[in-house]
Design a protein around this motif. Structure first.
Motif, PDB file in Angstrom:
ATOM      1  N   TYR A  51      36.315  30.864  44.275  1.00  0.00           N
ATOM      2  CA  TYR A  51      37.252  31.604  43.421  1.00  0.00           C
ATOM      3  C   TYR A  51      37.191  33.108  43.711  1.00  0.00           C
ATOM      4  O   TYR A  51      38.200  33.814  43.612  1.00  0.00           O
ATOM      5  CB  TYR A  51      36.998  31.322  41.941  1.00  0.00           C
ATOM      6  CG  TYR A  51      37.407  29.927  41.550  1.00  0.00           C
ATOM      7  CD1 TYR A  51      38.748  29.590  41.456  1.00  0.00           C
ATOM      8  CD2 TYR A  51      36.466  28.947  41.300  1.00  0.00           C
ATOM      9  CE1 TYR A  51      39.145  28.308  41.115  1.00  0.00           C
ATOM     10  CE2 TYR A  51      36.845  27.652  40.959  1.00  0.00           C
ATOM     11  CZ  TYR A  51      38.183  27.342  40.872  1.00  0.00           C
ATOM     12  OH  TYR A  51      38.583  26.067  40.544  1.00  0.00           O
ATOM     13  N   LEU A  55      40.355  35.325  44.854  1.00  0.00           N
ATOM     14  CA  LEU A  55      40.685  36.573  44.161  1.00  0.00           C
ATOM     15  C   LEU A  55      40.824  37.722  45.154  1.00  0.00           C
ATOM     16  O   LEU A  55      41.754  38.530  45.068  1.00  0.00           O
ATOM     17  CB  LEU A  55      39.596  36.876  43.127  1.00  0.00           C
ATOM     18  CG  LEU A  55      39.849  37.993  42.135  1.00  0.00           C
ATOM     19  CD1 LEU A  55      41.035  37.687  41.243  1.00  0.00           C
ATOM     20  CD2 LEU A  55      38.614  38.218  41.283  1.00  0.00           C
ATOM     21  N   THR A  58      44.081  37.202  47.337  1.00  0.00           N
ATOM     22  CA  THR A  58      45.384  37.195  46.664  1.00  0.00           C
ATOM     23  C   THR A  58      45.523  38.395  45.731  1.00  0.00           C
ATOM     24  O   THR A  58      46.193  39.362  46.063  1.00  0.00           O
ATOM     25  CB  THR A  58      45.601  35.877  45.882  1.00  0.00           C
ATOM     26  OG1 THR A  58      44.553  35.717  44.921  1.00  0.00           O
ATOM     27  CG2 THR A  58      45.622  34.681  46.815  1.00  0.00           C
ATOM     28  N   THR A  59      44.872  38.343  44.607  1.00  0.00           N
ATOM     29  CA  THR A  59      45.037  39.373  43.575  1.00  0.00           C
ATOM     30  C   THR A  59      44.698  40.764  44.093  1.00  0.00           C
ATOM     31  O   THR A  59      45.475  41.711  43.921  1.00  0.00           O
ATOM     32  CB  THR A  59      44.177  39.026  42.349  1.00  0.00           C
ATOM     33  OG1 THR A  59      44.543  37.723  41.893  1.00  0.00           O
ATOM     34  CG2 THR A  59      44.372  40.039  41.236  1.00  0.00           C
ATOM     35  N   ASN A  62      47.299  42.218  46.503  1.00  0.00           N
ATOM     36  CA  ASN A  62      48.647  42.402  45.990  1.00  0.00           C
ATOM     37  C   ASN A  62      48.982  43.897  45.952  1.00  0.00           C
ATOM     38  O   ASN A  62      48.213  44.696  45.417  1.00  0.00           O
ATOM     39  CB  ASN A  62      48.759  41.782  44.595  1.00  0.00           C
ATOM     40  CG  ASN A  62      50.119  41.955  43.992  1.00  0.00           C
ATOM     41  OD1 ASN A  62      50.462  43.034  43.513  1.00  0.00           O
ATOM     42  ND2 ASN A  62      50.898  40.893  43.994  1.00  0.00           N
ATOM     43  N   TYR A 138      38.925  33.355  37.930  1.00  0.00           N
ATOM     44  CA  TYR A 138      39.995  33.782  38.829  1.00  0.00           C
ATOM     45  C   TYR A 138      41.160  34.229  37.958  1.00  0.00           C
ATOM     46  O   TYR A 138      41.400  33.661  36.891  1.00  0.00           O
ATOM     47  CB  TYR A 138      40.427  32.627  39.736  1.00  0.00           C
ATOM     48  CG  TYR A 138      41.692  32.949  40.505  1.00  0.00           C
ATOM     49  CD1 TYR A 138      41.623  33.705  41.666  1.00  0.00           C
ATOM     50  CD2 TYR A 138      42.927  32.529  40.038  1.00  0.00           C
ATOM     51  CE1 TYR A 138      42.778  34.034  42.356  1.00  0.00           C
ATOM     52  CE2 TYR A 138      44.090  32.855  40.730  1.00  0.00           C
ATOM     53  CZ  TYR A 138      44.010  33.599  41.883  1.00  0.00           C
ATOM     54  OH  TYR A 138      45.149  33.935  42.554  1.00  0.00           O
ATOM     55  N   ILE A 139      41.900  35.231  38.411  1.00  0.00           N
ATOM     56  CA  ILE A 139      43.089  35.675  37.695  1.00  0.00           C
ATOM     57  C   ILE A 139      44.168  36.015  38.721  1.00  0.00           C
ATOM     58  O   ILE A 139      43.887  36.667  39.735  1.00  0.00           O
ATOM     59  CB  ILE A 139      42.778  36.871  36.751  1.00  0.00           C
ATOM     60  CG1 ILE A 139      43.987  37.244  35.893  1.00  0.00           C
ATOM     61  CG2 ILE A 139      42.243  38.059  37.526  1.00  0.00           C
ATOM     62  CD1 ILE A 139      43.678  38.212  34.757  1.00  0.00           C
ATOM     63  N   SER A 140      45.380  35.554  38.485  1.00  0.00           N
ATOM     64  CA  SER A 140      46.483  35.820  39.415  1.00  0.00           C
ATOM     65  C   SER A 140      46.874  37.288  39.353  1.00  0.00           C
ATOM     66  O   SER A 140      46.555  37.995  38.389  1.00  0.00           O
ATOM     67  CB  SER A 140      47.694  34.956  39.068  1.00  0.00           C
ATOM     68  OG  SER A 140      48.279  35.404  37.855  1.00  0.00           O
ATOM     69  N   ALA A 141      47.572  37.734  40.363  1.00  0.00           N
ATOM     70  CA  ALA A 141      48.012  39.131  40.413  1.00  0.00           C
ATOM     71  C   ALA A 141      48.887  39.476  39.214  1.00  0.00           C
ATOM     72  O   ALA A 141      48.722  40.532  38.593  1.00  0.00           O
ATOM     73  CB  ALA A 141      48.751  39.411  41.720  1.00  0.00           C
ATOM     74  N   ASN A 142      49.817  38.592  38.861  1.00  0.00           N
ATOM     75  CA  ASN A 142      50.713  38.867  37.717  1.00  0.00           C
ATOM     76  C   ASN A 142      49.941  38.973  36.408  1.00  0.00           C
ATOM     77  O   ASN A 142      50.164  39.883  35.611  1.00  0.00           O
ATOM     78  CB  ASN A 142      51.799  37.789  37.617  1.00  0.00           C
ATOM     79  CG  ASN A 142      52.833  37.913  38.713  1.00  0.00           C
ATOM     80  OD1 ASN A 142      53.019  38.974  39.299  1.00  0.00           O
ATOM     81  ND2 ASN A 142      53.479  36.811  39.022  1.00  0.00           N
ATOM     82  N   ASP A 143      49.016  38.044  36.189  1.00  0.00           N
ATOM     83  CA  ASP A 143      48.218  38.094  34.962  1.00  0.00           C
ATOM     84  C   ASP A 143      47.303  39.312  34.965  1.00  0.00           C
ATOM     85  O   ASP A 143      47.081  39.946  33.931  1.00  0.00           O
ATOM     86  CB  ASP A 143      47.385  36.818  34.814  1.00  0.00           C
ATOM     87  CG  ASP A 143      48.244  35.610  34.476  1.00  0.00           C
ATOM     88  OD1 ASP A 143      49.397  35.785  34.046  1.00  0.00           O
ATOM     89  OD2 ASP A 143      47.741  34.475  34.667  1.00  0.00           O
TER      90      ASP A 143
END
Length: 148
Positions: A51, A55, A58-59, A62, A138-143
């Motif tokens: 994870y 992260l 991706t995140t 971004n 893990y946290i998405s870029a949008n969140d």
């Protein structure tokens, strides 16, 4: 003229997609915050954590996340299993082995306190080094953008 436009477009394209997240070390934080106060993002990870890798790929890659963090935060990426001794706030923190190939760094233990060591861990601190937000996931870029 077409060549000039092509060169300008290529230059803009490379700059916009090659922007990287500016990270700092624990040793740099005190001076940075004193000179130009900003909140701090601490990111604790390990090399074996899938994870954490997601992260980071991706995140933290971004473009909008990078822009916002570079502008508003001091970001510290810290491998929780590093064996390097770190001097932070006039104290030395070391790696503490817990087995033959296991252990964690005292800095992680300092910030996690009695909480469980789960990676990735993201901790936001204010300019006085007080915790204001804590996440072990893990946290998405949008969140992530909504959070910050």
């Amino acid at each position: 003229m077409k060549q000039l436009l092509l060169v300008l477009f290529f230059n803009f394209y490379v700059q916009s997609y090659s922007q990287q997240l500016q990270t700092y070390s624990f040793e740099q934080l005190q001076q940075l915050v004193e000179k130009n106060p900003r909140p701090i993002l601490l990111y604790f990870y390990t090399d074996w954590c899938q994870y954490c890798k997601m992260l980071q790929q991706t995140t933290f890659k971004n473009k909008k996340v990078i822009e916002k963090l570079n502008k508003n935060y001091y970001v510290v990426f810290f491998n929780a299993e590093t064996k390097t001794t770190i001097t932070y706030n006039q104290k030395q923190y070391k790696f503490v082995p817990t087995g033959i190939k296991t252990g964690s760094h005292e800095l992680v233990n300092f910030y996690l306190g009695k909480r469980q060591q789960i990676y990735p861990t993201i901790i936001f601190l204010d300019t006085n080094f007080n915790e204001i937000f804590f996440l072990q996931s893990y946290i998405s870029a949008n969140d992530f953008l909504e959070t910050i």
